[in-house]
Design a protein around this motif. Structure first.
Motif, PDB file in Angstrom:
ATOM      1  N   GLY A  34       0.806  -1.210   0.000  1.00 43.52           N
ATOM      2  CA  GLY A  34       0.000   0.000   0.000  1.00 43.52           C
ATOM      3  C   GLY A  34       0.838   1.259   0.000  1.00 43.52           C
ATOM      4  O   GLY A  34       0.375   2.307   0.447  1.00 43.52           O
ATOM      5  N   PHE A  35       2.084   1.133  -0.465  1.00 43.59           N
ATOM      6  CA  PHE A  35       2.961   2.295  -0.322  1.00 43.59           C
ATOM      7  C   PHE A  35       2.411   3.500  -1.063  1.00 43.59           C
ATOM      8  O   PHE A  35       2.437   4.613  -0.585  1.00 43.59           O
ATOM      9  N   TRP A  36       1.841   3.215  -2.237  1.00 41.25           N
ATOM     10  CA  TRP A  36       1.198   4.331  -2.962  1.00 41.25           C
ATOM     11  C   TRP A  36      -0.257   4.389  -2.549  1.00 41.25           C
ATOM     12  O   TRP A  36      -1.162   3.998  -3.281  1.00 41.25           O
ATOM     13  N   GLN A  37      -0.478   4.898  -1.302  1.00 45.70           N
ATOM     14  CA  GLN A  37      -1.794   4.746  -0.694  1.00 45.70           C
ATOM     15  C   GLN A  37      -2.844   5.567  -1.400  1.00 45.70           C
ATOM     16  O   GLN A  37      -4.030   5.284  -1.301  1.00 45.70           O
ATOM     17  N   HIS A  38      -2.413   6.609  -2.104  1.00 46.99           N
ATOM     18  CA  HIS A  38      -3.427   7.444  -2.749  1.00 46.99           C
ATOM     19  C   HIS A  38      -4.163   6.646  -3.813  1.00 46.99           C
ATOM     20  O   HIS A  38      -5.265   7.002  -4.199  1.00 46.99           O
ATOM     21  N   LYS A  39      -3.557   5.535  -4.283  1.00 43.91           N
ATOM     22  CA  LYS A  39      -4.274   4.678  -5.218  1.00 43.91           C
ATOM     23  C   LYS A  39      -5.176   3.736  -4.421  1.00 43.91           C
ATOM     24  O   LYS A  39      -4.687   2.884  -3.687  1.00 43.91           O
ATOM     25  N   PRO A  40      -6.480   3.891  -4.515  1.00 44.47           N
ATOM     26  CA  PRO A  40      -7.370   2.989  -3.772  1.00 44.47           C
ATOM     27  C   PRO A  40      -7.044   1.531  -4.031  1.00 44.47           C
ATOM     28  O   PRO A  40      -7.049   0.708  -3.107  1.00 44.47           O
ATOM     29  N   SER A  41      -6.708   1.228  -5.296  1.00 42.21           N
ATOM     30  CA  SER A  41      -6.413  -0.185  -5.608  1.00 42.21           C
ATOM     31  C   SER A  41      -5.276  -0.677  -4.719  1.00 42.21           C
ATOM     32  O   SER A  41      -5.335  -1.768  -4.151  1.00 42.21           O
ATOM     33  N   ALA A  42      -4.259   0.163  -4.543  1.00 42.83           N
ATOM     34  CA  ALA A  42      -3.116  -0.248  -3.728  1.00 42.83           C
ATOM     35  C   ALA A  42      -3.566  -0.497  -2.291  1.00 42.83           C
ATOM     36  O   ALA A  42      -3.270  -1.538  -1.690  1.00 42.83           O
ATOM     37  N   ALA A  43      -4.334   0.459  -1.747  1.00 48.50           N
ATOM     38  CA  ALA A  43      -4.766   0.315  -0.361  1.00 48.50           C
ATOM     39  C   ALA A  43      -5.568  -0.972  -0.192  1.00 48.50           C
ATOM     40  O   ALA A  43      -5.333  -1.755   0.727  1.00 48.50           O
ATOM     41  N   THR A  44      -6.465  -1.200  -1.148  1.00 50.25           N
ATOM     42  CA  THR A  44      -7.287  -2.411  -1.045  1.00 50.25           C
ATOM     43  C   THR A  44      -6.413  -3.648  -1.092  1.00 50.25           C
ATOM     44  O   THR A  44      -6.558  -4.556  -0.271  1.00 50.25           O
TER      45      THR A  44
ATOM     46  N   GLN B 182      -3.760  10.369   5.279  1.00 49.28           N
ATOM     47  CA  GLN B 182      -2.349   9.973   5.372  1.00 49.28           C
ATOM     48  C   GLN B 182      -1.474  10.923   4.567  1.00 49.28           C
ATOM     49  O   GLN B 182      -0.355  11.216   4.949  1.00 49.28           O
ATOM     50  N   LYS B 183      -2.031  11.440   3.478  1.00 45.57           N
ATOM     51  CA  LYS B 183      -1.208  12.299   2.609  1.00 45.57           C
ATOM     52  C   LYS B 183      -0.967  13.655   3.262  1.00 45.57           C
ATOM     53  O   LYS B 183       0.126  14.201   3.209  1.00 45.57           O
ATOM     54  N   VAL B 184      -2.012  14.191   3.932  1.00 45.88           N
ATOM     55  CA  VAL B 184      -1.865  15.549   4.473  1.00 45.88           C
ATOM     56  C   VAL B 184      -1.307  15.523   5.889  1.00 45.88           C
ATOM     57  O   VAL B 184      -0.653  16.465   6.319  1.00 45.88           O
ATOM     58  N   ALA B 185      -1.590  14.483   6.642  1.00 43.65           N
ATOM     59  CA  ALA B 185      -1.127  14.436   8.037  1.00 43.65           C
ATOM     60  C   ALA B 185      -0.478  13.090   8.326  1.00 43.65           C
ATOM     61  O   ALA B 185      -1.044  12.242   9.013  1.00 43.65           O
ATOM     62  N   PRO B 186       0.692  12.875   7.760  1.00 39.07           N
ATOM     63  CA  PRO B 186       1.307  11.533   7.876  1.00 39.07           C
ATOM     64  C   PRO B 186       1.529  11.092   9.304  1.00 39.07           C
ATOM     65  O   PRO B 186       1.268   9.941   9.649  1.00 39.07           O
ATOM     66  N   VAL B 187       1.956  12.013  10.178  1.00 38.30           N
ATOM     67  CA  VAL B 187       2.261  11.599  11.548  1.00 38.30           C
ATOM     68  C   VAL B 187       0.977  11.121  12.221  1.00 38.30           C
ATOM     69  O   VAL B 187       0.911  10.046  12.821  1.00 38.30           O
ATOM     70  N   LEU B 188      -0.072  11.924  12.063  1.00 35.86           N
ATOM     71  CA  LEU B 188      -1.349  11.527  12.627  1.00 35.86           C
ATOM     72  C   LEU B 188      -1.729  10.142  12.116  1.00 35.86           C
ATOM     73  O   LEU B 188      -2.048   9.230  12.881  1.00 35.86           O
TER      74      LEU B 188
ATOM     75  N   TYR C  96      -8.778   2.105   8.770  1.00 40.73           N
ATOM     76  CA  TYR C  96      -7.606   2.842   8.322  1.00 40.73           C
ATOM     77  C   TYR C  96      -7.711   3.160   6.842  1.00 40.73           C
ATOM     78  O   TYR C  96      -7.505   4.300   6.420  1.00 40.73           O
ATOM     79  N   GLN C  97      -8.107   2.146   6.069  1.00 47.42           N
ATOM     80  CA  GLN C  97      -8.163   2.367   4.624  1.00 47.42           C
ATOM     81  C   GLN C  97      -9.137   3.489   4.300  1.00 47.42           C
ATOM     82  O   GLN C  97      -8.815   4.412   3.558  1.00 47.42           O
ATOM     83  N   ARG C  98     -10.323   3.436   4.911  1.00 51.45           N
ATOM     84  CA  ARG C  98     -11.359   4.399   4.530  1.00 51.45           C
ATOM     85  C   ARG C  98     -10.986   5.812   4.956  1.00 51.45           C
ATOM     86  O   ARG C  98     -11.270   6.781   4.250  1.00 51.45           O
ATOM     87  N   THR C  99     -10.314   5.927   6.121  1.00 50.03           N
ATOM     88  CA  THR C  99     -10.052   7.278   6.605  1.00 50.03           C
ATOM     89  C   THR C  99      -8.736   7.818   6.057  1.00 50.03           C
ATOM     90  O   THR C  99      -8.655   8.966   5.646  1.00 50.03           O
ATOM     91  N   MET C 100      -7.699   7.005   6.043  1.00 50.35           N
ATOM     92  CA  MET C 100      -6.346   7.524   5.847  1.00 50.35           C
ATOM     93  C   MET C 100      -5.867   7.429   4.408  1.00 50.35           C
ATOM     94  O   MET C 100      -5.074   8.233   3.960  1.00 50.35           O
ATOM     95  N   THR C 101      -6.324   6.424   3.671  1.00 47.17           N
ATOM     96  CA  THR C 101      -5.740   6.208   2.344  1.00 47.17           C
ATOM     97  C   THR C 101      -6.679   6.722   1.255  1.00 47.17           C
ATOM     98  O   THR C 101      -7.711   7.308   1.542  1.00 47.17           O
ATOM     99  N   GLY C 102      -6.308   6.454   0.037  1.00 46.85           N
ATOM    100  CA  GLY C 102      -7.124   6.879  -1.098  1.00 46.85           C
ATOM    101  C   GLY C 102      -6.907   8.344  -1.419  1.00 46.85           C
ATOM    102  O   GLY C 102      -6.099   9.023  -0.789  1.00 46.85           O
ATOM    103  N   PRO C 103      -7.637   8.831  -2.415  1.00 45.59           N
ATOM    104  CA  PRO C 103      -7.481  10.234  -2.805  1.00 45.59           C
ATOM    105  C   PRO C 103      -7.881  11.170  -1.666  1.00 45.59           C
ATOM    106  O   PRO C 103      -8.756  10.847  -0.860  1.00 45.59           O
TER     107      PRO C 103
ATOM    108  N   MET D 236      -6.050  19.867   6.533  1.00 42.25           N
ATOM    109  CA  MET D 236      -5.963  19.347   7.901  1.00 42.25           C
ATOM    110  C   MET D 236      -4.539  19.421   8.433  1.00 42.25           C
ATOM    111  O   MET D 236      -3.605  18.921   7.791  1.00 42.25           O
ATOM    112  N   PRO D 237      -4.322  20.065   9.587  1.00 40.88           N
ATOM    113  CA  PRO D 237      -2.960  20.124  10.140  1.00 40.88           C
ATOM    114  C   PRO D 237      -2.541  18.780  10.735  1.00 40.88           C
ATOM    115  O   PRO D 237      -3.385  17.990  11.150  1.00 40.88           O
TER     116      PRO D 237
END
Lengths: 550, 631, 99, 553
Positions: B157-167, D398-404, D460-467, D475-476
């Motif tokens: 999931g390193f490229w987490q912005h990709k939903p596919s990766a996270a899944t 995760q992208k905007v607040a990695p530490v959190l 985690y997936q729903r909140t932190m990852t994805g676009p 978010m700070p």
């Protein structure tokens, strides 16, 4: 026994009588508490008669406070003189018992009355009218509400200072009630403290219609019940040929052969005993406010002037339970197996009934009324225990409960809006935001009612339940805890209302009381917490006082 | 020397800690730190190896207890390491390949702003993997086991912005969890059976225990292995795992982590030897998977997924071998090592290609790349030859032995297994040739993407090519080296033990067979992809092909059989909890309220009614009293 | 005649009184019914006193009268006040407070 | 007599509560610091307790005993065993973080009508300290009545914390939130009060029994246990069972055990994150602790009698809680259901009646406290940032607040008990302990492991990852204060995961004692390996495994 014989005996006794009527010897010292209070009451009447209006208030207040204090001192003195324990005895030709329970209860009543008098005398809460500070009693009770007479009276700044002697009379009766050692004294005492209360109920300054209605209801029902009581007394007298507790007890225990074969011939005379006992019991249960004799309670509590309500709720219960205890423990112990199951029933319906109906109440005073009913049920559970622990637990509970009640009603007097006290619960919304202190204090009382640990309510409840369990009334304990759970619900509801809901813009304001009410409330809180955290001393007191003299 | 063992794990762990907590100020040099530490632990491994070689083959095992970990009653777990030939092998493979891939990643991840974290994760993985192979008891192994799972989760999931990766990452972790349940139950069984779960006592006393227990333990271990090594039925995650950066696929999902299952089974050999049924299950799983993976590999157009299928299949071989018992353990590990070389090489090659093609993964859009990126072509080619088992190259030595051993199992079972293995070899030849042809031969099929970028294939930087070269060398010579008078066999035998089955076929015959199927496979692929041009879009293909493209419907099955019902269940339960469980509570409250409302009506304000109740009450009171007397 | 009959009479009177309290509306009548009950009690006292051949009962009867008198004073006072304020002596009208 | 250390540990926070409440309205910031200070002093005292406590020593240590309410047979008796020490330490450690995390939760809203008497901030922190005081003393009490009193009394401050200082991020209208909140608070209180009152009946009953058999009624745990051991006190099994049920009911509500759990999601959902932590990490532990200390030791026979039923309920809690966690849409409710699942594990361990089970359960209490605190507090930080509790409102944090995100992930991994973090050890011990006596239960319970992975990773997936969602773009990341809260907790999780021995050593003797009271022995392994193999037995140096190379012959 034939008619002739009876007639003859009647004649002979009549003939024999005149020259040698033994002069009764009265132990004035041991009756001093009662005598002081009643004396003060008469003084109060004289004050009303002879002092100009302006000075009456101060004088009355002074007299009653001094009297009550003195009477309390006298009680202490008697207790110190071991009249509560070793020297317990029957005084006044067997009419009055001076023993542990009597003194303990008299002490409690006197303290309660003292604090109550403070609330009676409070004159800072109501807005000043025509430059006169007024208390919560009608300017002129006789005047028609809203009529010209009343307006005039208000304008003239009249106040009903008669309340003080009335209270003193009531207290006098209450002092006798639990120590009455024969049924006649019991009846007289009952009336002596009831009649002034009837009047006091009618004296509210605001909402006089309610107040008068309360008085009527209380009076009619009270008279009704005392009629029952009296008839019960008659039957008991018929059964035993005497009205003195010990005498009846002897007959019940079969130590004295019943002297009326005529009756024996006509009806199974135990029926007399049982019916009579039941009716006397009913009379007392009415005063206690036990289901199904409770229905006057909410209406009267709501209608009566709040200080009076507080006084009634606290003191009446104490006196009535005292009398009930004495009746059951001294007169009818031989009948335990007859009355216990019945009282079980009463206790259960009272606990549950009070708690359940209270859930949907919307008026603070009615709420407290129902809660007082539920508490009556808890106390009954202790009464039923029929053990020394039972007695002392009840004594303790009464002491604890009465001060919580007094305090609670005192707080109620503070929360006011244009129409006087704002007793409708919806008006209490957000009180915690407006005046956290008052709300917190009231919360403390509510928690004590709910029996949360570290309050006197819990200690008392535990004592009673413990006694009940020891006395083999485990089932009562279970029902007790269930109904406490129900009861908790509505106490909590009030707390939620006060703290967690937004204040209403038209909400009531909290009046700043004079030291009188403040001290009353303070005492209430103090007792609540002390009895909750360190009850041992008072438990000792109660358990020393836990023996009736016969 | 013993203390060095702990260091093996500690060094990369330190790296992970540094890089993950170090914050931005390390961004500049993070990748170097990571690489150096990885190399460091390889160096330590080498030193230990040298030391081990220096000793007689029976006192080569080393043990070092660090501290007592969980002492509760009879339950005693230590943090203690055990380094014997088996774990040594792994240590070298892990740290060696690991280091290479660190180097490779320096180039590959150059443009990623989170490169520091990437290296942190890689180090974390190394540490966990080393812990896994060095642990001296199953519980500590379990820690490593889940540790690598975590690392793989983070890296997929390193490229987490990709939903596919996270899944994909989530899927990998959860499927692995299912396997882990097996491992934990196995440990509990060991505890209740032997009162301990440390390798030495358990394994040496295995035969005392009842076969039933051992079978149970064995099956549970197998379940664990299936999860970690992507064996049927828990293989579904591996394909998706290719969402991760290619170095990850190379290191974790080809060379090392996925082979942990093989390690576990080999390590627990004693248990399996005493539990034939469990062994049967193992070989079955192995055989099925090696075909399954191979078939899937044939159908994928995504180069990495094709390789993933191949990985699955190759591990199938290893599991099969391990399942054969003492006959196969050594060859399982041997194939594992060689596979480690060539598969890692292949993946790095694939990565290099993608690097050149703007991360295009569809082989149908490659073609003729050999001209543009010779190094990649050559290294990839060598890896290709190795994997299909071209005579003389690594794959040849190890796979051949496995097939041989499969036949040596004897009986119909032997024939079946051997047959499967052979068939697998054929398919392997086919799909690898296919990959090779599609990628490097034929005419160029790439075109500008929608953004108009026409890829300009070019050779990758040396930081990437060097590792590829090294691995290629390994994949050429390793097998041969090992087989020089059975060096590898002798090396491992003290740990795993070894026995020669009686093969119905001579070694020569088997070799001949493999050669034949190899040629067939290659020929088929050539016929299909070499001779005529390849369409840029995949033809619809046969039913099997389509199924294979969908991983033989594995996911669909899971979806229907597990996911959907699960969703319904949870939704249903949420409803139940709200309406039923909570409803009862609120119901009681409500009913009390209702009762209260009803009782309240009695209080109607009429004094006479009150009098009635008093009157009635008195009557009841009297009646009751009399009744009491009556009864 | 057998004095016990007086007891029956007393019981009857008492019941009548109680019934009256329950049935009637007018506060005054209610109150009179109560008085009737008290009288019933007195009758019973006297009768028992006769039966037992001691004077307690008769003495009690006197007490009862006194008390009853006191009750009348208070009671009438209250009832009259209510009557003046709402021009009705019906107890059913006085039912502002309920539930 | 010596310095009353235990009393002090409880009195200091109580005192702190009073002082904090007394801080004038203007100095609201001062109140926070005062509260923090007192909580730290408490922590110090707890540390002293930890040091002064000798694992090898007497059953109960640092004991204090004073007459209190003779008539009720009640004494003021304090004393700690290993279990209590561990939990006191947990409490003392968590409170400062809770206070820090809630630093701004009780700041009056802008535009709140000004009132110099209404001091929410002071109240908030005072109540927290009050809860701490009561929790601590109920861990220390060895007198059942004393315990009961504070077990009940702590409801009140908790109640005000839940109802008075709810989560402002309901994503709902103000009054909607208010009603929800007071509903939650009332539910919490009535639920627990009902449990407590049932227990009160049992307490009274216990008194009656002791009074009947020992002459004088007593509530002293040790006296009763000794009396039972000495055979002076033998309850009829029916009585014992009733009393047991009375006690257990209260604790099961508090714990909470399925199906008495429904108050927890409401309470945790509606209250602020720190309060939620206070509920689940601290207060609820009193329930499980009391099962271990009172239910088992007072009523050993009844406990054994009830074990199967309770184990099944615990099992249901584990699976059911996890499944519902998966089904939640609200972050905090999700964590609440996760906690229900974990409490299932704890209870399972307690009633497995094995040393592993009970030690595991005790460690579990501690670890769950820390891990939930970590997860929930970070969740709280997240929620206060976005102003919503709905999982759907997040994405790509995760992208905007990695530490959190990182800390959140670690908290989550702890919750799914990843090896290397503390909860793994306790969970595994519980499983092993259960398995070794009831294999089937052990196996079923392991399903919980998988489900845990599901709900944590889905969250985690729903909140932190994805676009990155538009709402979270600005978010700070974690602020210093928040880092100060989270970092130590995570460090603690890792430490306890890697080196739990010290804690285990403190807990084990107490557990052994409990086991002996209940009169249960660990089941023996079928083929015990001769001791020679245990090169890791404490004495031996853990030297070479000469057999290490002996896999198969």
């Amino acid at each position: 026994m034939t008619h002739a014989a009876t007639v003859h005996s009647l004649w002979t006794t009549a003939a024999a009588a005149p020259d040698k009527i033994p002069s009764p010897d009265i132990e004035y010292g041991q009756l001093s508490p009662t005598l002081i209070v009643l004396g003060a009451a008469i003084v109060g009447v004289l004050i009303e008669a002879f002092l100009p209006r302006r000075q009456r208030y101060v004088a009355q207040l002074f007299v009653s406070v001094v009297a009550l204090a003195a009477a309390f001192a006298a009680v202490i003195g008697l207790a110190a003189g071991d009249y509560g324990t070793s020297k317990a005895r029957v005084a006044a030709m067997g009419a009055i018992a001076v023993d542990g329970p009597a003194l303990f209860l008299q002490g409690t009543i006197l303290l309660v009355a003292l604090v109550a008098v403070f609330t009676f005398a409070e004159r800072r809460l109501d807005p000043v009218v025509h430059g006169n500070r007024v208390d919560s009693f009608a300017a002129q009770a006789a005047a028609v509400p809203g009529g010209d007479a009343e307006k005039a009276a208000v304008k003239a700044g009249f106040t009903t200072t008669e309340v003080f002697p009335l209270v003193l009379f009531a207290v006098g009766g209450m002092l006798v009630f639990p120590s009455a050692n024969d049924l006649l004294t019991l009846f007289v005492a009952l009336e002596v403290f009831s009649l002034p209360l009837y009047i006091l109920c009618a004296l509210a300054r605001r909402q006089r219609a309610l107040s008068q209605e309360a008085a009527v209801k209380y009076f009619l029902l009270g008279a009704f019940s005392s009629a029952f009581l009296l008839f019960g007394i008659a039957l008991l007298y018929g059964y035993a040929g005497t009205v003195s507790y010990s005498g009846i007890a002897d007959v019940v225990d079969g130590q004295v052969r019943n002297v009326t074969p005529a009756l024996a011939g006509t009806m199974g005379n135990d029926a007399l005993l049982l019916i009579g006992g039941a009716m006397v019991l009913m009379g007392l249960l009415f005063k206690i406010g036990a289901v199904p004799f409770h229905m006057w309670t909410p209406d009267v509590y709501q209608g009566a002037p709040t200080p009076v309500t507080g006084f009634m709720a606290a003191a009446t219960k104490v006196a009535a339970f005292g009398a009930l205890l004495r009746l059951l423990y001294v007169v009818l112990p031989g009948l335990r197996w007859d009355w216990r199951p019945v009282m079980w029933g009463v206790a259960i319906v009272t606990m549950l009934g009070g708690a359940i109906v209270a859930v949907t109440q919307t008026d603070v005073k009615r709420l407290l009324a129902y809660s007082s009913i539920a508490h009556a049920g808890f106390i009954l559970a202790g009464v039923i225990a029929t053990t020394p622990e039972g007695i002392s637990s009840v004594l303790f509970y009464l002491a604890a409960y009465s001060f919580v009640t007094l305090g609670a009603f005192a707080v109620v007097t503070l929360v006011r809006d244009a129409g006087g006290e704002a007793t409708h619960l919806s008006k209490w919304a957000g009180l915690g935001r407006r005046s956290p202190l008052v709300a917190a204090v009231f919360a403390v009382f509510l928690l004590a009612f709910a029996g949360i640990p570290l309050t006197s309510g819990f200690a008392g409840k535990f004592a009673v339940f413990k006694a009940a369990a020891d006395g083999g009334a485990g089932a009562l304990v279970v029902i007790g805890v269930i109904s406490s759970a129900v009861a908790a619900f509505f106490y909590i509801r009030v707390i939620v209302l006060m703290f967690f809901s937004e204040p209403r813009t038209d909400g009531p304001s909290v009046a700043v009381p004079s030291p009188l009410t403040s001290s009353a409330i303070a005492i209430g809180v103090a007792v609540t917490l002390v009895l909750g955290v360190a009850p041992q001393y008072f438990l000792d007191l109660a358990s020393q006082a836990g023996v009736f003299v016969r | 020397m013993e203390n060095l063992i702990g260091l093996l794990v500690a060094v990369p762990l330190l790296g992970a800690a540094l890089l993950l907590c170090g914050g931005r100020r390390l961004d500049g040099k993070g990748h170097y730190i990571g690489t150096v530490l990885a190399a460091g632990s390889f160096a330590i491994g080498a030193v230990l190896f040298a030391d081990m070689l220096g000793r007689g083959e029976h006192d080569r095992a080393m043990h070092s207890k660090v501290f007592s970990w969980i002492p509760v009653g009879g339950f005693r777990a230590d943090v203690a390491f055990q380094l014997d030939q088996l774990s040594m092998t792994f240590v070298l493979l892990i740290t060696g390949v690991g280091t290479l891939i660190h180097i490779y990643s320096i180039g590959y991840m150059e443009h990623d702003e989170r490169r520091r974290r990437f290296f942190g994760y890689l180090n974390l993985f190394l540490a966990a993997m080393l812990l896994l192979v060095l642990a001296d008891n199953y519980l500590l192994l379990y820690v490593g086991w889940e540790g690598v799972g975590l690392a793989s989760y983070l890296l997929i999931g390193f490229w987490q912005h990709k939903p596919s990766a996270a899944t994909a990452a989530k899927k990998a972790f959860i499927v692995n969890r299912v396997g882990d349940v097996g491992l934990s139950i196995a440990i509990m069984l060991m505890f209740t059976t032997f009162g301990t779960f440390t390798f030495a006592p358990v394994l040496t006393n295995a035969d005392h225990a009842s076969e039933g227990k051992l079978t149970a333990i064995g099956l549970m271990l197998l379940l664990a292995a299936c999860g970690k090594s992507a064996q049927v039925p828990l293989q579904s995650w591996l394909g998706d795992a290719m969402e991760g950066p290619t170095p990850v696929s190379a290191l974790i999902h080809a060379a090392t982590m996925v082979t942990a299952g093989v390690y576990l089974i080999t390590r627990s050999g004693a248990i399996f030897n005493a539990a034939p049924d469990a062994q049967a299950a193992v070989v079955a799983v192995g055989a099925v998977t090696l075909l399954f993976g191979a078939i899937v590999g044939c159908a994928k157009d995504d180069i990495k997924k094709a390789l993933a299928g191949s990985t699955m299949s190759q591990i199938g071989y290893m599991i099969l071998a391990a399942g054969l018992g003492p006959i196969g353990y050594v060859f399982a590990i041997m194939h594992l090592v060689t596979h480690g070389f060539f598969k890692a090489g292949l993946f790095l090659g694939a990565g290099s290609v993608m690097h050149a093609m703007n991360d295009e993964v569809d082989m149908r859009k490659y073609g003729g790349l050999r001209k543009y990126m010779p190094v990649t072509f050559i290294t990839f080619g060598l890896g290709y030859l190795a994997i299909i088992g071209f005579p003389g190259l690594s794959g040849f030595w190890s796979k051949d032995k496995i097939i041989e051993a499969a036949f040596a199992k004897g009986g119909t079972e032997g024939w079946i297994l051997g047959g499967a293995a052979l068939l697998g070899a054929a398919i392997t030849a086919y799909y690898m040739t296919r990959v090779m042809l599609l990628t490097f031969f034929g005419e160029k099929r790439w075109a500008p993407d929608e953004k108009g970028h026409e890829p300009h294939p070019h050779e990758s930087p040396s930081s990437m090519t060097i590792p590829m070269i090294v691995l290629a060398v390994g994949s050429v010579f390793a097998g041969g080296l090992f087989s020089v008078n059975d060096a590898f066999l002798k090396w491992l035998e003290p740990v795993t033990g070894h026995s020669h089955g009686d093969s119905p076929l001579s070694a020569a015959a088997v070799t001949a067979g493999t050669m034949v199927v190899l040629v067939i496979g290659v020929a088929l692929a050539w016929a299909q992809y070499g001779r005529r041009p390849v369409p840029r879009t995949a033809p619809r293909g046969s039913l099997l092909t389509r199924a294979a493209r969908r991983d033989l419907l594995q996911d669909d099955f899971n979806h229907v059989a597990l996911v959907k019902p699960g969703q319904y269940l949870t939704r249903g339960l949420v409803y139940v909890d709200h309406k039923l469980v909570d409803g009862v509570v609120n119901g009681t409250a409500a009913s009390v309220g209702g009762l209260s409302g009803r009782l309240r009506k009695l209080q109607n304000g009429y004094a006479r009614t009150y009098a009635v109740s008093m009157f009635g009450g008195t009557a009841v009171l009297i009646a009751a009293t009399l009744l009491m007397r009556a009864v | 005649m057998n004095p016990v009959n007086y007891l029956y009479l007393a019981a009857l009177l008492f019941t009548i009184g109680a019934a009256g309290v329950v049935i009637r509306r007018n506060a005054i009548v209610l109150f009179m019914c109560v008085e009737l009950m008290l009288n019933a009690c007195n009758l019973a006292f006297v009768t028992f006193s006769r039966l037992h051949g001691n004077l307690d009962g008769q003495i009690i009867a006197f007490f009862t009268m006194v008390v009853a008198a006191a009750e009348v004073v208070v009671g009438l006072a209250i009832i009259v006040t209510v009557f003046r304020s709402r021009h009705s002596a019906s107890v059913d009208d006085a039912s502002l407070m309920k539930l | 007599m010596s310095f009353p250390l235990l009393t002090a540990t409880a009195v200091v926070p109580a005192l702190g509560a009073v002082v904090t409440a007394a801080v004038p309205a203007a100095q609201r910031a001062a109140a926070k610091w005062v509260a923090l200070g007192f909580s730290l002093v408490t922590l110090a005292l707890a540390a002293v307790v930890l040091v002064r406590f000798d694992p090898g020593g007497a059953r109960f240590q640092l004991t204090e005993s004073h007459a209190w309410i003779k008539d009720f047979g009640v004494r003021y008796e304090l004393g700690v065993d290993g279990i209590a020490v561990a939990l006191i330490a947990l409490t003392a450690v968590l409170i400062p973080f809770i206070i820090l995390a809630g630093w701004h939760d009780a700041d009056p809203l802008e535009g709140a009508h000004p009132n110099r008497r209404w001091r929410p901030t002071q109240g908030f922190f005072a109540l927290i300290l009050m809860v701490e005081a009561m929790v601590v003393i109920s861990f220390e009490a060895t007198d059942i009545f004393l315990f009961y009193i504070f077990f009940e009394a702590m409801l009140i401050p908790m109640y005000f914390l839940i109802g008075g200082f709810g989560d402002r991020a309901g994503g709902r209208s103000e009054e909607e939130t208010a009603t929800q909140r007071s509903y939650a608070a009332v539910k919490f209180l009535l639920y627990n009060l009902a449990g407590g009152l049932i227990m009160l009946a049992a307490v009274v009953g216990l008194y009656a029994v002791t009074a009947d058999q020992l002459g004088t009624g007593t509530f002293s745990l040790q006296e009763i246990v000794q009396a039972r051991a000495g055979g002076h006190l033998d309850m009829a099994s029916s009585t014992e069972r009733l009393l047991f049920l009375g006690f257990f009911f209260a604790f099961a509500v508090k714990a909470p055990l399925w199906p008495l759990h429904t108050w927890l999601p409401n309470a945790m959902g509606e209250s602020t994150a720190p309060v939620a932590v206070l509920i689940t990490a601290v207060v609820d532990k009193v329930g499980t602790f009391a099962m271990l200390r009172f239910c088992l030791q007072l009523f050993p026979e009844a406990s054994k009698w009830a074990t199967p039923a309770i184990m099944i309920l615990a099992l249901i809690s584990i699976i059911y809680g996890a499944l519902l966690a998966i089904g939640q849409r609200d972050i905090k409710r999700l964590i609440a259901y996760a906690s229900i699942s974990h409490f299932g594990f704890i209870i399972l361990g307690i009633f497995a009646m094995t040393t592993q089970g009970q030690s595991g359960a005790t460690l579990y209490m501690v670890n769950h406290g820390v891990s939930t605190a970590a997860l929930m507090l970070v969740a709280g930080f997240l929620i206060t940032r976005r102003g919503s509790r709905l999982i759907a409102d997040y994405g790509g944090v995760q992208k905007v607040a990695p530490v959190l995100a990182g800390t959140f992930l670690i908290g989550g991994l702890a919750t799914l008990s990843l090896p290397g973090l503390a909860p793994f050890i306790s969970e595994f011990l519980v499983l092993v302990g259960t398995f070794s006596r009831y294999p089937a239960f052990g196996v079923i319970a392991t399903v919980g492991i998988v489900l845990a992975a599901l709900y944590v990773l889905i969250l985690y997936q729903r909140t932190m990852t994805g676009p990155v969602k538009a709402e979270v773009r600005s978010m700070p990341d974690l602020r210093v204060r928040e880092l100060v809260v989270v970092a130590p907790l995570i460090a603690l999780l890792i430490f306890l995961g890697v080196y739990p021995k010290p804690l285990a050593d403190i807990v084990n003797p107490a557990v052994d004692h409990t086991m002996s009271v209940v009169d249960k022995k660990d089941p023996k392994p079928d083929h015990p390996v001769d001791a020679g193999w245990f090169s890791y037995s404490p004495k031996s140096d853990g030297g070479s495994h000469d057999g290490a190379s002996g896999g198969a012959k």
